[in-house]
Motif scaffolding. Structure first.
Motif, PDB file in Angstrom:
ATOM      1  N   LEU A  55     -45.638  -9.354 -36.331  1.00  0.00           N
ATOM      2  CA  LEU A  55     -45.435  -9.939 -37.801  1.00  0.00           C
ATOM      3  C   LEU A  55     -46.296  -8.475 -38.512  1.00  0.00           C
ATOM      4  O   LEU A  55     -46.698  -7.298 -37.769  1.00  0.00           O
ATOM      5  N   ASP A  56     -46.082  -8.576 -39.143  1.00  0.00           N
ATOM      6  CA  ASP A  56     -46.395  -7.160 -40.493  1.00  0.00           C
ATOM      7  C   ASP A  56     -47.876  -8.046 -41.264  1.00  0.00           C
ATOM      8  O   ASP A  56     -47.858  -8.902 -41.447  1.00  0.00           O
ATOM      9  N   PHE A  57     -48.536  -7.071 -40.563  1.00  0.00           N
ATOM     10  CA  PHE A  57     -50.222  -7.423 -41.684  1.00  0.00           C
ATOM     11  C   PHE A  57     -50.031  -7.507 -42.903  1.00  0.00           C
ATOM     12  O   PHE A  57     -49.585  -7.161 -43.642  1.00  0.00           O
ATOM     13  N   HIS A 100     -55.191   1.109 -31.111  1.00  0.00           N
ATOM     14  CA  HIS A 100     -54.414   2.126 -32.070  1.00  0.00           C
ATOM     15  C   HIS A 100     -53.605   2.734 -31.411  1.00  0.00           C
ATOM     16  O   HIS A 100     -54.055   3.479 -30.312  1.00  0.00           O
ATOM     17  N   GLU A 101     -52.380   3.207 -31.709  1.00  0.00           N
ATOM     18  CA  GLU A 101     -51.736   3.072 -30.565  1.00  0.00           C
ATOM     19  C   GLU A 101     -50.714   4.544 -31.950  1.00  0.00           C
ATOM     20  O   GLU A 101     -50.241   4.451 -33.122  1.00  0.00           O
ATOM     21  N   ARG A 102     -50.933   5.535 -31.319  1.00  0.00           N
ATOM     22  CA  ARG A 102     -49.468   6.404 -31.554  1.00  0.00           C
ATOM     23  C   ARG A 102     -47.792   6.670 -30.820  1.00  0.00           C
ATOM     24  O   ARG A 102     -48.108   6.747 -29.747  1.00  0.00           O
ATOM     25  N   VAL A 103     -47.223   6.464 -31.649  1.00  0.00           N
ATOM     26  CA  VAL A 103     -45.984   6.579 -31.100  1.00  0.00           C
ATOM     27  C   VAL A 103     -45.099   7.751 -31.766  1.00  0.00           C
ATOM     28  O   VAL A 103     -44.658   7.922 -32.823  1.00  0.00           O
ATOM     29  N   THR A 104     -44.738   8.427 -30.226  1.00  0.00           N
ATOM     30  CA  THR A 104     -43.791   9.644 -30.843  1.00  0.00           C
ATOM     31  C   THR A 104     -42.738   9.731 -30.275  1.00  0.00           C
ATOM     32  O   THR A 104     -41.743   8.470 -29.706  1.00  0.00           O
ATOM     33  N   GLY A 105     -41.598   9.953 -30.420  1.00  0.00           N
ATOM     34  CA  GLY A 105     -40.149  10.509 -30.213  1.00  0.00           C
ATOM     35  C   GLY A 105     -39.644   9.437 -30.871  1.00  0.00           C
ATOM     36  O   GLY A 105     -38.729   8.828 -29.893  1.00  0.00           O
ATOM     37  N   ALA A 116     -52.343  -2.709 -33.737  1.00  0.00           N
ATOM     38  CA  ALA A 116     -51.823  -3.949 -32.944  1.00  0.00           C
ATOM     39  C   ALA A 116     -52.664  -4.503 -32.457  1.00  0.00           C
ATOM     40  O   ALA A 116     -53.086  -3.949 -31.355  1.00  0.00           O
ATOM     41  N   VAL A 117     -52.575  -5.539 -32.823  1.00  0.00           N
ATOM     42  CA  VAL A 117     -52.929  -6.825 -31.836  1.00  0.00           C
ATOM     43  C   VAL A 117     -52.392  -7.504 -31.468  1.00  0.00           C
ATOM     44  O   VAL A 117     -51.608  -8.454 -32.239  1.00  0.00           O
ATOM     45  N   TYR A 118     -52.840  -8.000 -29.777  1.00  0.00           N
ATOM     46  CA  TYR A 118     -51.973  -8.852 -29.253  1.00  0.00           C
ATOM     47  C   TYR A 118     -52.813 -10.014 -28.615  1.00  0.00           C
ATOM     48  O   TYR A 118     -53.398  -9.684 -28.587  1.00  0.00           O
ATOM     49  N   GLU A 119     -52.009 -10.727 -29.254  1.00  0.00           N
ATOM     50  CA  GLU A 119     -53.084 -12.352 -28.726  1.00  0.00           C
ATOM     51  C   GLU A 119     -52.164 -12.872 -27.475  1.00  0.00           C
ATOM     52  O   GLU A 119     -50.348 -13.158 -27.821  1.00  0.00           O
ATOM     53  N   VAL A 120     -52.632 -12.581 -26.386  1.00  0.00           N
ATOM     54  CA  VAL A 120     -52.342 -12.970 -25.142  1.00  0.00           C
ATOM     55  C   VAL A 120     -52.686 -14.517 -25.097  1.00  0.00           C
ATOM     56  O   VAL A 120     -53.624 -14.806 -24.706  1.00  0.00           O
ATOM     57  N   GLU A 121     -51.571 -15.625 -24.791  1.00  0.00           N
ATOM     58  CA  GLU A 121     -51.899 -16.873 -24.075  1.00  0.00           C
ATOM     59  C   GLU A 121     -51.102 -17.515 -22.813  1.00  0.00           C
ATOM     60  O   GLU A 121     -49.918 -16.909 -22.761  1.00  0.00           O
ATOM     61  N   PHE A 130     -49.031  -6.208 -36.151  1.00  0.00           N
ATOM     62  CA  PHE A 130     -48.575  -4.669 -36.773  1.00  0.00           C
ATOM     63  C   PHE A 130     -49.442  -4.743 -37.672  1.00  0.00           C
ATOM     64  O   PHE A 130     -49.371  -4.808 -39.029  1.00  0.00           O
ATOM     65  N   ILE A 131     -50.832  -3.308 -37.921  1.00  0.00           N
ATOM     66  CA  ILE A 131     -51.461  -2.870 -38.707  1.00  0.00           C
ATOM     67  C   ILE A 131     -50.586  -1.195 -39.200  1.00  0.00           C
ATOM     68  O   ILE A 131     -50.933  -0.303 -38.962  1.00  0.00           O
ATOM     69  N   LYS A 132     -49.924  -1.350 -40.748  1.00  0.00           N
ATOM     70  CA  LYS A 132     -49.576   0.233 -41.109  1.00  0.00           C
ATOM     71  C   LYS A 132     -49.838   0.426 -41.955  1.00  0.00           C
ATOM     72  O   LYS A 132     -50.249   0.060 -42.612  1.00  0.00           O
TER      73      LYS A 132
END
Length: 132
Positions: A55-57, A100-105, A116-121, A130-132
């Motif tokens: 999802l996007d926030f 808090h992620e930085r993506v390059t390339g 990115a908020v990952y919910e693990v079950e 994702f919050i952009k």
């Protein structure tokens, strides 16, 4: 690996499967990150639940299901051979890992920063917001 033996050390057996500790939410997300940076769509998708939601926030659904996720990331990884995600900050709250992620390339050459908020079950990533 755990082992059990007699007092004289003559016999050894492995611990029952139930005694093996499951991955923590952080370990699952870290395994996902390594697969992402290796651009390995199958290993990446394996960290997600069958019914994963991206999802996007605050709650705009972008993608549902592991099969769709793997297909989408197979194409994405192919289009970005220098793709790399770096974690700038990580917080953990119960089963949620917030990065808090930085993506390059990226294909357009511009770096991207997001939360990115990952919910693990049950040992798999069930939802990512994702919050952009």
């Amino acid at each position: 690996m755990l082992a059990f033996g007699s007092a004289q050390g003559q016999t050894t057996t492995q611990a029952p499967a139930a005694a093996v500790k499951a991955e923590t939410p952080v370990q699952v997300v870290e395994r996902q990150l390594k697969a992402y940076n290796a651009r390995d769509a199958a290993a990446f998708a394996a960290t997600y639940a069958d019914n994963v939601e991206l999802l996007d926030f605050p709650a705009q659904l972008q993608l549902t299901g592991r099969a769709k996720l793997q297909a989408a990331y197979t194409q994405f990884f192919a289009s970005a051979p220098k793709l790399r995600c770096e974690i700038l900050h990580r917080s953990v709250f119960g089963n949620r890992v917030i990065d808090h992620e930085r993506v390059t390339g990226m294909p357009d050459g511009k770096p991207l920063e997001a939360m990115a908020v990952y919910e693990v079950e049950n040992g798999l990533i069930r939802r990512v917001t994702f919050i952009k």
